[in-house]
Structures are given as C-alpha cells and as structure tokens.
Scaffold this active site. Structure first.
Site, mmCIF file in Angstrom:
data_model
loop_
_atom_site.group_PDB
_atom_site.id
_atom_site.type_symbol
_atom_site.label_atom_id
_atom_site.label_comp_id
_atom_site.label_asym_id
_atom_site.label_seq_id
_atom_site.Cartn_x
_atom_site.Cartn_y
_atom_site.Cartn_z
ATOM 1 N N CYS A 1 -0.284 4.730 22.107
ATOM 2 C CA CYS A 1 0.073 5.196 20.765
ATOM 3 C C CYS A 1 -0.952 6.232 20.336
ATOM 4 C CB CYS A 1 0.171 4.031 19.788
ATOM 5 S SG CYS A 1 -1.335 3.060 19.610
ATOM 6 N N ARG B 1 -0.992 -0.020 17.918
ATOM 7 C CA ARG B 1 0.461 -0.195 17.926
ATOM 8 C C ARG B 1 0.973 -0.434 19.352
ATOM 9 N NH1 ARG B 1 2.405 5.098 14.857
ATOM 10 N NH2 ARG B 1 0.506 5.883 15.869
#
Length: 309
Positions: free
Chosen positions: A259, A264
C-alpha cells in the site's frame, strides 16, 4: 491400475490436506465479539489494542486491554524498520504474555494496524494470535463495556523466534518481480483506485509521501476495504476467494501485498494468508519506499510524472 489408484489416492489425500489447511486458517484467524466478551476474564487471554489514532485507547478500551502504539512500540525508532526481536520479546513480557497466552488484537479503522500487529507477531513466530472480527468499532456499536483504567500484569516469560522474512518482502525482490517477464509472485496493490492510477499520491491529510505517483508494474488493484462488510467484519472465505479470483489472484502463485506504508496491505495480507491460507508476503516499504526509489519502473495510468504533476 494399481499405480493409477495409488496416484488418485495420493491426490485425494493432498486435496484433503489442502482443504483442511485452508479451513484451519479461516477458523483460527478471528474471534467474535461474543467470544471475547465470554473470555475476557480468562487469565491466559491477553487483549491488545493497536489503533491508528492516538488517544483512542485512553478515552476508552476493552477492559483489561494493553495498548501497543504502532508508531513507537512496534517499530525501530531509529531505523525505518519493524521492532527488533529483543525489544518485541520485552514488549510482550511487559504485557504479561507467556508462551501459553492466547492473544487477541483489535483496533480502530477496521483493524488496519491490528492486522499489522498480527503480521509482526507472525514474523516472530508467535502463533496463538487472532484478530477481533470487526475491531473496536463493532465492540462499541454493540454497546459493550469500555474501561479507562490501564491494565497491569505480572511479567510474562514468552520467548519469540528470530525474524522470519518469508512473509516480508523487501525492495530488491519487488523490483525483480516488477521487472520480470515471468514474475515469481503476484503483486496486489490495495490502495484506492486514485492512488493506483496515479491521480493522487496519497489520501488527503497524510504525511508519508513519495515523489512519484502510480503503481508497481504488473500489480492488480483490489482495495483493502473490499474485504470487509459494513460492520467491519471480514467477508466469508468464499466471498474473499471470489473477490481476489476476479482480479486473477487465486492462491496458485505467491502473492506480495503493498500500500503506502504497509498497514492497509497487512489487512489484505491477513485476509489472504490467515483466512484463505495463501502464500503471502507484505511489502511494508510499500509506495513510500518504491515511489521514492531511483531507477525503478513505475506504471502511471493518469499521465502524471513528478510530484503528481
């Protein structure tokens, strides 16, 4: 015929083992809010909050939980790296964790950094770790008890392993995958479509940036939020399998998730590895490292080149 029957039997056993392994991965990955509420008083259960936003824990947390601050407790504060083995072992012992302790991690924003914490636990070989499905938002939405008193526990005696880099990707490996005609792994970019296409470098309000916009060549884009339901719980294994298969990721090849700074992507790492049982590495250098590196290939669908211009 005997040889054929033997081969068929071996294939059937292998398939059964694979299905059993995938089912085990799914069933052991998560605990429900009901389960946690029923097991909070167990002395061999330790609840740890790893939230993105400072102050959340102090304003109220699951009773008995310990707070791990992702930006200081789980990283090396001198080098850009994860926490060292010795420091991680000391952190866990200070939280009262021993080898037989069952750890439940939870956090805000659908367990972004709780999943990142689970990834670090996995790197150091701590196996008895699960996520609270739905995180603190689901716990709060159900009107469950929150405490404000910090918990204190007797020193634990856990021993953690040396770091296992088989679930961590580094820049040279990622560049090799991006540059290869026959890549050794599939790249999954879990950022927003705007980040992936190069229309923006990062979401509004974040400080960790790169000078280049776009994505790593060959990466497919499956936003991390697609893996969860409206209440923040993970979708079923069947739904997750279909979601990633639609993007060409079916577990038949190793996967690297990334990410912007690796948090994430650890959520997707968790979904793919812990729920589906796929072979997955998390690239925690992610776009802030890759997009600032000299001499690496970049794909930009929006036509921007430098600094988003």
């Amino acid at each position: 015929m005997i040889i054929t029957a033997a081969i068929r039997g071996a294939v059937a056993l292998a398939a059964l083992a694979l299905l059993t392994g995938l089912a085990q991965a799914s069933s052991d990955a998560l605990v429900s809010t009901d389960w946690l509420a029923d097991n909070l008083d167990r002395k061999d259960v330790r609840v740890i909050e790893v939230s993105v936003n400072p102050g959340k824990f102090e304003r109220g947390h699951i009773p008995g939980a310990v707070n791990f601050r992702w930006h200081t407790d789980l990283v090396d504060t001198v080098s850009r790296d994860i926490i060292s083995r010795d420091d991680f072992e000391a952190l866990l012992r200070d939280a009262g964790i021993s080898d037989d302790t069952e750890v439940v991690l939870y956090g805000d924003t659908n367990n972004w950094f709780a999943a990142w914490g689970a990834w670090i636990f996995d790197i150091y070989g701590v196996d008895n770790v699960r996520l609270l499905d739905g995180g603190r938002e689901k716990w709060e939405a159900e009107g469950r008890e929150l405490g404000i008193r910090p918990a204190s526990y007797a020193q634990g005696d856990i021993t953690v392993d040396e770091a296992d880099d088989s679930i961590r990707a580094f820049l040279p490996e990622v560049v090799e995958v991006a540059s290869s005609d026959e890549p050794a792994a599939q790249l999954v970019d879990i950022r927003s479509a705007a980040e992936y296409e190069g229309r923006i470098i990062a979401p509004d309000g974040v400080n960790e940036l790169s000078v280049r916009a776009g994505h790593i060549p060959g990466a497919v884009n499956v936003g991390w939020g697609n893996a969860v339901n409206e209440d923040g719980t993970f979708k079923s294994a069947d739904e997750l399998r279909a979601l990633y298969a639609e993007a060409g990721v079916d577990g038949s090849e190793p996967v690297i998730t990334y990410c912007r700074i690796g948090e994430r992507s650890s959520h997707t790492w968790f979904a793919l590895s812990k729920i589906l049982g796929y072979d997955v590495k998390n690239y925690d250098g992610s776009w802030t490292e890759y997009g600032n590196s000299v001499g690496v290939p970049v794909t930009n669908l929006a036509g921007t080149v430098w600094g988003g211009q």
